[in-house]
Scaffold this motif. Structure first.
Motif, short mmCIF file in Angstrom:
data_model
loop_
_atom_site.label_atom_id
_atom_site.label_comp_id
_atom_site.label_asym_id
_atom_site.label_seq_id
_atom_site.Cartn_x
_atom_site.Cartn_y
_atom_site.Cartn_z
N PHE A 46 -14.59 -13.16 8.35
CA PHE A 46 -13.72 -12.27 9.12
C PHE A 46 -14.57 -11.33 9.95
O PHE A 46 -15.75 -11.08 9.65
N ASP A 47 -13.96 -10.82 11.01
CA ASP A 47 -14.62 -9.86 11.89
C ASP A 47 -14.12 -8.47 11.52
O ASP A 47 -12.93 -8.15 11.71
N PRO A 48 -14.98 -7.60 10.97
CA PRO A 48 -14.55 -6.27 10.56
C PRO A 48 -13.98 -5.44 11.71
O PRO A 48 -13.24 -4.47 11.46
N ALA A 49 -14.29 -5.83 12.94
CA ALA A 49 -13.78 -5.08 14.09
C ALA A 49 -12.33 -5.41 14.40
O ALA A 49 -11.66 -4.69 15.14
N GLY B 75 0.28 8.47 -10.86
CA GLY B 75 -0.29 9.78 -10.53
C GLY B 75 -1.13 9.76 -9.27
O GLY B 75 -2.08 10.55 -9.14
N LEU B 76 -0.77 8.90 -8.33
CA LEU B 76 -1.54 8.76 -7.10
C LEU B 76 -0.74 9.24 -5.89
O LEU B 76 0.49 9.20 -5.89
N SER B 77 -1.45 9.66 -4.88
CA SER B 77 -0.83 10.10 -3.63
C SER B 77 -1.45 9.32 -2.48
O SER B 77 -2.68 9.13 -2.43
N ILE B 78 -0.61 8.86 -1.57
CA ILE B 78 -1.09 8.07 -0.43
C ILE B 78 -1.67 8.98 0.63
O ILE B 78 -1.02 9.93 1.09
N THR B 79 -2.90 8.70 1.03
CA THR B 79 -3.55 9.44 2.11
C THR B 79 -3.28 8.80 3.46
O THR B 79 -2.91 9.48 4.42
N ASP B 80 -3.47 7.51 3.54
CA ASP B 80 -3.23 6.76 4.78
C ASP B 80 -2.65 5.39 4.43
O ASP B 80 -2.93 4.85 3.34
N ALA B 81 -1.87 4.84 5.35
CA ALA B 81 -1.26 3.53 5.11
C ALA B 81 -1.07 2.78 6.42
O ALA B 81 -0.67 3.36 7.42
N TRP B 82 -1.37 1.50 6.36
CA TRP B 82 -1.18 0.61 7.51
C TRP B 82 -0.48 -0.66 7.04
O TRP B 82 -0.39 -0.92 5.84
N MET B 83 -0.02 -1.45 7.99
CA MET B 83 0.45 -2.78 7.66
C MET B 83 -0.05 -3.75 8.71
O MET B 83 0.02 -3.47 9.92
N THR B 84 -0.63 -4.85 8.26
CA THR B 84 -0.95 -5.92 9.21
C THR B 84 0.37 -6.58 9.59
O THR B 84 1.34 -6.55 8.84
N THR B 85 0.43 -7.15 10.77
CA THR B 85 1.70 -7.68 11.26
C THR B 85 1.61 -9.17 11.55
O THR B 85 0.56 -9.69 11.95
N ALA B 86 2.72 -9.85 11.34
CA ALA B 86 2.84 -11.28 11.65
C ALA B 86 4.30 -11.59 11.92
O ALA B 86 5.18 -11.08 11.22
N ASP B 87 4.56 -12.39 12.92
CA ASP B 87 5.93 -12.78 13.24
C ASP B 87 6.50 -13.62 12.11
O ASP B 87 5.77 -14.39 11.46
N SER C 293 -6.19 -7.49 6.71
CA SER C 293 -6.42 -6.57 5.60
C SER C 293 -7.91 -6.36 5.36
O SER C 293 -8.35 -5.25 5.04
N HIS C 294 -8.71 -7.41 5.56
CA HIS C 294 -10.16 -7.29 5.32
C HIS C 294 -10.80 -6.32 6.32
O HIS C 294 -11.61 -5.47 5.94
N GLY C 295 -10.41 -6.46 7.58
CA GLY C 295 -10.95 -5.55 8.60
C GLY C 295 -10.56 -4.12 8.34
O GLY C 295 -11.38 -3.19 8.49
N LEU C 296 -9.32 -3.89 7.93
CA LEU C 296 -8.86 -2.53 7.63
C LEU C 296 -9.59 -1.95 6.43
O LEU C 296 -10.01 -0.78 6.45
N VAL C 297 -9.74 -2.75 5.38
CA VAL C 297 -10.41 -2.26 4.16
C VAL C 297 -11.83 -1.83 4.47
O VAL C 297 -12.27 -0.73 4.09
N VAL C 298 -12.57 -2.68 5.15
CA VAL C 298 -13.96 -2.34 5.49
C VAL C 298 -14.00 -1.11 6.39
O VAL C 298 -14.85 -0.23 6.23
N GLY C 299 -13.05 -1.02 7.31
CA GLY C 299 -13.06 0.08 8.28
C GLY C 299 -12.81 1.45 7.67
O GLY C 299 -13.32 2.45 8.18
N VAL C 300 -12.03 1.53 6.59
CA VAL C 300 -11.67 2.85 6.05
C VAL C 300 -12.67 3.36 5.01
O VAL C 300 -12.59 4.53 4.61
N LEU D 93 -9.01 5.15 -3.91
CA LEU D 93 -8.75 3.73 -4.09
C LEU D 93 -8.33 3.16 -2.74
O LEU D 93 -7.54 3.78 -2.01
N VAL D 94 -8.86 2.01 -2.41
CA VAL D 94 -8.43 1.30 -1.21
C VAL D 94 -7.74 0.02 -1.67
O VAL D 94 -8.35 -0.81 -2.35
#
Length: 323
Positions: free
Chosen positions: A9-12, A173-185, A17-24, A123-124
């Protein structure tokens, strides 16, 4: 034999999900990759000067991962005593990329991951969306067919929507800091769907439903502070869902465009015919006038009226001279 979860995968590219995980994950982090497979994520993280350790159940995949990561433990993510293995405050980040859906007790995995995090660690998490539009359409056709990979990976034993995922995290006991979703038709995934069997308009209706284009959720979470009410958020789309070439909506748009093109062509033909009729009528009228002037009646009438026109012109001159 390589793991089926080995990915190039290309982290860019952020709509994965792989690109997002590496990026954050911050550069220079101490990372534990739970379910590290053959170590492909850790390999990408080393470019960011991260020190990555792995946990993997599959021994062959773990053997490959050891060539890439600082260490790899072969263990079941649900049964591992994380704190005994690594010690408290051992990691800045624990990665649970496509892991929780493979476990009977994701709560136990979250508890173990938290036990080795620093106080400010994160946690990511990445996890598939069982509410994706493709699964909604599949169920309308009575289909729930497992596949080697994807939303219905044959080894998935837990399924999450965005709401039930948030319930799991809040309960831990966790709180979400940031959240994204990859998209697909809905028509561009591995899920078995026959668009021809669906009612007209249903695909576009599903496309418009909340989070129906979200293929996977990717989150950064932290421990909730004492007394804090964990906030619920909406994931940010990481990209645009590409509609496949033969999707019903595109076919419908093409048909509509073709109908408009035909209508315009018909209007052009009608306009061209009308212009030709007008031109023909003008020519016919001119020919009729010319024929009239050449006729005996025209010449006779003109000869009779000519003296009267002369008398009228003479009278106008005399009147003008007297005044």
């Amino acid at each position: 034999m390589s793991s089926k979860y080995e990915f190039d995968f290309d982290p860019a590219v952020t709509n994965t999900s792989h690109g997002l995980v590496v990026g954050v994950i911050p550069a220079g982090s101490r990372v534990l990759d739970v379910g590290c497979a053959a170590g492909y994520l850790g390999d990408a993280l080393q470019v960011k000067n991260c020190t990555v350790h792995g946990v993997e159940l599959d021994e062959e995949a773990a053997e490959t991962a050891r060539t890439r990561l600082a260490s790899v433990v072969v263990a079941d993510a649900e049964l591992l005593d994380y704190k005994a293995q690594y010690g408290a405050d051992a990691f800045d980040v624990v990665v649970l990329a496509d892991v929780l859906e493979h476990t009977r007790s994701p709560e136990r995995v979250l508890e173990g991951a938290l036990s080795v995090l620093t106080e400010t660690g994160t946690l990511v998490i990445s996890i598939p969306n069982v509410g994706h539009g493709s699964l909604r359409l599949g169920l309308l056709q009575g289909r729930w067919n497992y596949t080697p990979l994807g939303l219905l990976d044959e080894t998935h034993i837990r399924f999450f929507t965005w709401d039930t995922l948030q319930d799991l995290l809040v309960g831990a006991g966790l709180s979400i800091t940031d959240a994204w979703m990859t998209t697909a038709d809905p028509l561009a995934t591995e899920v078995d769907i026959d668009p021809a069997e669906l009612p007209d308009g249903i695909v576009d209706w599903v496309r418009g439903q909340p989070l129906a284009l979200g293929y996977q959720f990717v989150l950064v979470v932290r421990r909730a502070v004492a007394g804090e009410t964990p906030r619920r958020v909406e994931p940010v789309p990481a990209g645009s869902a590409v509609v496949p070439p033969e999707s019903p909506s595109l076919l419908s748009a093409r048909e509509e465009a073709e109908q408009l093109r035909r209508a315009l062509t018909d209007r052009d033909d009608e306009l061209r015919t009308a212009k030709e009729i007008i031109s023909l009528q003008e020519v016919t009228a001119l020919q009729d006038v010319q024929a009239l002037r050449r006729s005996i009646t025209w010449r006779v009438g003109n000869g009779v009226l000519a003296p009267a026109r002369l008398v009228a012109r003479t009278a106008r001159r005399l009147t003008s001279t007297k005044s």
